[in-house]
Scaffold this motif. Structure first.
Motif, short mmCIF file in Angstrom:
data_model
loop_
_atom_site.label_atom_id
_atom_site.label_comp_id
_atom_site.label_asym_id
_atom_site.label_seq_id
_atom_site.Cartn_x
_atom_site.Cartn_y
_atom_site.Cartn_z
N THR A 24 0.87 -1.13 0.12
CA THR A 24 0.03 -0.02 0.06
C THR A 24 0.81 1.19 0.09
OG1 THR A 24 0.02 0.12 2.42
CG2 THR A 24 -1.94 -1.03 1.23
N PHE A 25 0.23 2.30 -0.78
CA PHE A 25 1.22 3.43 -0.74
C PHE A 25 0.15 4.77 -0.28
CE2 PHE A 25 3.06 0.91 -3.85
CZ PHE A 25 4.60 0.95 -3.83
N GLU A 26 0.75 5.43 0.74
CA GLU A 26 -0.05 6.69 1.31
C GLU A 26 0.42 7.83 0.78
OE1 GLU A 26 -0.03 6.18 5.51
OE2 GLU A 26 -0.86 3.83 5.14
N ASP A 27 -0.55 8.89 0.63
CA ASP A 27 -0.45 10.25 0.36
C ASP A 27 0.40 10.97 1.40
OD1 ASP A 27 -1.92 10.27 -1.97
OD2 ASP A 27 -3.83 11.03 -1.14
N GLY A 28 1.19 11.71 0.67
CA GLY A 28 2.15 12.46 1.64
C GLY A 28 3.34 11.88 2.06
N CYS A 29 3.84 10.94 1.34
CA CYS A 29 5.05 10.00 1.79
C CYS A 29 6.05 9.91 0.79
CB CYS A 29 4.70 8.75 2.38
SG CYS A 29 3.93 8.44 4.06
N PHE A 30 7.16 9.75 1.16
CA PHE A 30 8.38 9.86 0.16
C PHE A 30 8.50 8.12 0.19
CE2 PHE A 30 11.68 12.39 -2.21
CZ PHE A 30 12.14 11.20 -2.78
N TYR A 31 8.39 7.44 -0.71
CA TYR A 31 8.71 5.97 -1.00
C TYR A 31 9.82 5.73 -1.47
CZ TYR A 31 4.24 4.66 1.29
OH TYR A 31 2.96 4.68 1.91
N ARG A 46 -3.27 13.44 -15.58
CA ARG A 46 -3.57 14.38 -14.50
C ARG A 46 -3.16 13.98 -13.08
NH1 ARG A 46 -8.71 14.86 -17.47
NH2 ARG A 46 -8.31 15.93 -19.19
N ILE A 47 -3.11 12.63 -12.81
CA ILE A 47 -2.99 12.48 -11.33
C ILE A 47 -1.57 11.69 -11.39
CG2 ILE A 47 -3.39 10.79 -9.61
CD1 ILE A 47 -6.31 10.37 -11.37
N ILE A 48 -1.00 11.30 -12.19
CA ILE A 48 0.47 10.66 -12.00
C ILE A 48 1.55 11.06 -13.15
CG2 ILE A 48 1.60 8.22 -11.87
CD1 ILE A 48 -1.13 7.13 -11.99
N GLN A 73 3.61 18.85 -14.87
CA GLN A 73 2.37 18.09 -15.01
C GLN A 73 1.54 18.32 -13.94
OE1 GLN A 73 3.63 14.14 -16.48
NE2 GLN A 73 1.59 13.52 -16.41
N ASP A 74 2.17 18.65 -12.58
CA ASP A 74 1.46 19.11 -11.51
C ASP A 74 0.21 18.06 -10.92
OD1 ASP A 74 0.82 20.95 -9.56
OD2 ASP A 74 -0.69 21.67 -10.63
N THR A 75 0.96 16.80 -10.72
CA THR A 75 0.27 15.80 -10.22
C THR A 75 0.42 15.46 -8.88
OG1 THR A 75 2.07 14.58 -10.86
CG2 THR A 75 0.38 14.65 -12.68
N SER A 76 -0.52 14.81 -8.35
CA SER A 76 -0.43 14.41 -6.87
C SER A 76 0.36 13.32 -6.57
CB SER A 76 -1.97 14.10 -6.21
OG SER A 76 -2.52 13.11 -6.97
N VAL A 77 0.81 12.51 -7.82
CA VAL A 77 1.79 11.35 -7.55
C VAL A 77 2.87 11.42 -8.43
CG1 VAL A 77 2.14 8.72 -7.80
CG2 VAL A 77 -0.14 9.72 -7.11
N LEU A 78 3.99 11.42 -7.95
CA LEU A 78 5.31 11.49 -8.92
C LEU A 78 5.97 10.28 -8.67
CD1 LEU A 78 6.96 13.76 -10.49
CD2 LEU A 78 7.84 14.41 -8.08
N LEU A 79 6.33 9.58 -9.89
CA LEU A 79 7.18 8.47 -10.14
C LEU A 79 8.50 8.49 -10.33
CD1 LEU A 79 4.40 6.27 -11.77
CD2 LEU A 79 4.79 6.19 -9.24
N LEU A 80 9.41 8.36 -9.72
CA LEU A 80 10.80 8.78 -10.21
C LEU A 80 11.74 7.18 -10.53
CD1 LEU A 80 11.84 11.37 -7.71
CD2 LEU A 80 10.76 11.61 -9.76
N ASP A 81 11.65 6.95 -11.72
CA ASP A 81 12.43 5.88 -12.01
C ASP A 81 14.21 5.97 -12.27
OD1 ASP A 81 13.32 3.28 -12.57
OD2 ASP A 81 12.13 3.00 -14.42
N GLU A 82 14.83 5.95 -11.03
CA GLU A 82 16.23 6.46 -11.09
C GLU A 82 16.51 7.64 -11.86
OE1 GLU A 82 19.09 3.29 -12.04
OE2 GLU A 82 17.77 1.69 -11.39
#
Lengths: 259, 398
Positions: free
Chosen positions: A23-30, A75-77, A154-163
């Motif tokens: 599970t992944f929660e908002d407001g966290c850096f994973y 618009r989310i990710i 893109q101003d999204t609420s989820v940011l995926l960083l792949d290296e």
């Protein structure tokens, strides 16, 4: 935000992910760490909706991932990929503006809000001197910063960083990750695949350690980042302790590698 | 100063100049006191906002470019219609067309009976076909370059031309006439279509259509078909010259039916291209990133690939194989409009039609004997392309 229930994925015959629940929660850096080829990038692609799991289901904000169109997801990710090559002479500004495409109707021009977001992102990422340079003439690190800026625009609420910082020097690595952390402080969710465990330790609230297409451990940073984990997953002798200078857990390694 | 210290001095000056350049200034060399007291002075000048010519022209509004090209295109159509074996004044050309459109016969009462026939039935259909085919090839070239992420791709990269050539050669070899005058075109179109399906079938495994595998399967299929065409040429004793002539392309004796067919396919194609032009921009970032920006890369590339192939297949079926337009035009236009497909595609259409219309007029009017248009475009386009390419290489190094 995300709820992954026993998902699995295979490229043809090759099983990459197996029975993965997270599970992944908002407001966290994973931070996602793991040896090469353990399925980290595939996990990111599943979270971004670029791939669909062939087993299990991914829930996002309570609804299934497959209920959302690519347009809605964009618009989310947003995603910062690891490697990036553009063959056409787009200017850096045009690339950053592409981050606004999901918010601009197909045949419309960018409005004042789009322009001001692009401008502030360019300023924040220190790309002001680059706006009119062609992206195919930049160095790898400069290009990665442009791509990072694009995903911020893109101003999204989820940011995926792949290296996402793999090609950057230390200064820019830290300033880009600071920008991501600032997003987290505003309530966004950042999921970052990282090779540099010390860097991950500086920024992550939660850590996920993957091994062979499954989760070895996940949870709070100090619970996951242990000498035992580093020995069992990465086969290195290491010592984990709080470093007052960086203000975070840091790892020191020994030269011997387990065979 | 001896030569070593001079070299050191100049390398130091160069380093210093670069440092200043990075701060947004230009270094100008000012020579003073030429003669025994030679002095070199450097002056710092603030750099202009627009860094280069390309940057400056990039901001030209699309409307101006389209207007600036439409006027010469219309003029070229009218002038070209007037010239030829029978010269007709351009005012008369306009009058003939106006009379046809409005039915006001008094406009052309002063003209020879032959002239309206020459303009309306012989020249205009040919001229419009050549302009439309030019637009079709240029636009599909731009789209292919966008999908294949390769500025050196063209409408024929995926073997459309080889397929069309094979189909047409078959029809010419066996002298198929059961479809009347259209037999060769229909076979060419069918050949192009079959080739496209084979190429897509070969490439579509899992995931996205990667540009590398598309280009590779296009090359493989085209190579097989070229061998087939060579074999057909070998079999055909008498028809071989007809086959060769068809392959080199020509607009001789094109009718309104052909002009209409190309108009239809180009019109529909342009609508699809313009609708997806922004998505095509995103494809340049790679499938994964494009996906994260709200498009389905596989779907978009498949739709555009098929549409662009259909448009170019119709062009080839109508006019034979005309090279270089689809490669050269989008390439040139990109210098002016930038790579944004929303600008590149419409401008390419106009430049392509202007170019092919002019080339066709040259072979029809200027040259003593009509040379196949494909030869002309390659002869003019090739060296010009070399020139542009070389210039760009120099810019990149310098």
């Amino acid at each position: 935000m995300y709820r992954l229930d026993r998902i699995g994925f295979a490229y043809g015959e090759k099983r990459v992910l197996e029975n993965l629940s997270l599970t992944f929660e908002d407001g966290c850096f994973y931070g996602v760490i793991g040896p090469n080829g353990c399925g980290k990038t595939t996990l990111i692609d599943l979270l971004g909706g670029h791939l669909k799991p062939d087993q299990g289901a991914i829930q996002m904000n309570g609804s299934s991932m497959t209920d959302h169109s690519p347009k809605e997801l964009s618009r989310i990710i947003s995603l910062v990929p690891q490697d990036f090559f553009i063959n056409f002479p787009y200017t850096c500004k045009e690339i950053v503006m592409m981050g606004r495409y999901p918010h601009i109707p197909r045949f419309a021009r960018p409005n004042g809000n789009d322009l001001s977001i692009v401008e502030s992102v360019i300023k924040k990422t220190g790309l002001a001197g680059f706006v009119n340079r062609f992206v195919n003439q930049l160095s790898g690190g400069e290009r990665q910063r442009v791509v990072f800026a694009r995903s911020l625009a893109q101003d999204t609420s989820v940011l995926l960083l792949d290296e996402a910082t793999s090609n950057l020097d230390m200064q820019h690595t830290i300033s880009m990750l600071n920008l991501a952390a600032a997003r987290v402080a505003q309530g966004a969710l950042v999921i970052s695949v990282m090779q540099d465990i010390n860097l991950a330790a500086m920024y992550c609230d939660r850590m996920i350690c993957m091994r062979n297409g499954g989760v070895y451990a996940s949870g709070k940073l100090e619970e996951v980042l242990t000498a035992k984990m580093l020995r069992e997953v990465f086969h290195v002798q290491a010592k984990v302790e709080h470093n007052p200078f960086s203000g975070a857990l840091q790892v020191a390694y020994q030269k011997e590698v387990d065979r | 100063m001896n030569s070593t210290s001079k070299g050191l001095f100049f390398s130091e000056v160069k380093r210093w100049k670069n440092l200043i350049k990075e701060q947004g200034f230009k270094v100008m060399t000012v020579l003073e006191d030429l003669g025994s007291n030679e002095k070199v002075k450097y002056k710092m000048v603030p750099k202009k906002k627009t860094e280069s010519w390309i940057q400056q022209t990039k901001r030209l509004p699309l409307g101006w470019i389209v207007f600036g090209l439409s006027v010469p295109l219309l003029a070229a159509i009218v002038l070209s219609t007037g010239s030829g074996f029978v010269t007709i004044a351009f005012t008369d050309v306009i009058k003939i067309v106006a009379a046809k459109l409005t039915g006001a016969q008094n406009l052309i009462s002063h003209l020879d009976e032959l002239q309206p026939v020459v303009v309306l039935d012989v020249r205009l259909p040919r001229i419009l076909t050549s302009a439309l085919v030019g637009a079709g090839l240029a636009v599909s070239g731009a789209v292919f370059q966008g999908i294949l992420l390769n500025p050196l791709a063209d409408p024929y990269t995926l073997g459309v031309s080889a397929g069309a050539a094979f189909g047409a050669s078959l029809a010419l070899l066996f002298n198929f006439t059961f479809l009347g005058l259209w037999s060769v075109s229909v076979f060419a179109f069918a050949g192009a279509l079959a080739t496209l399906m084979v190429v897509i079938y070969l490439t579509a495994g899992g995931g996205d259509f990667s540009s590398g595998s598309l280009i590779l399967s296009g090359i493989i299929v085209a190579a097989i078909l070229s061998a087939g065409v060579s074999f057909i040429k070998y079999l055909a004793d008498e028809e071989v010259s007809i086959i060769i002539f068809w392959l080199m392309g020509s607009f001789t004796s094109k009718t309104w039916a052909e002009a209409g067919l190309v108009t239809l396919s180009l019109g529909l194609g342009l609508m699809v291209f313009l609708f997806f032009s922004r998505d095509l921009n995103l494809l340049a970032l790679g499938g994964r990133t494009a996906g994260s920006l709200g498009i389905s890369p596989r779907k978009v590339s498949l739709i555009l690939l098929i549409t662009a192939s259909l448009v170019s297949a119709v062009c080839v079926a109508v006019s034979g194989i005309i090279g270089f337009v689809g490669l050269l035009v989008p390439h040139m236009v990109r210098f002016v409009t930038g790579p944004d497909n929303r600008r590149l595609i419409p401008v390419s259409a106009l430049v392509g039609s202007l170019l092919l219309l002019c080339a066709d007029t040259v072979t029809r009017v200027v040259l003593p004997r009509e040379i196949p248009i494909g030869v002309i475009t390659a002869l003019i386009g090739g060296p010009f392309f070399c020139y542009i390419f070389r210039k760009r290489q120099m810019l990149r190094d310098g």
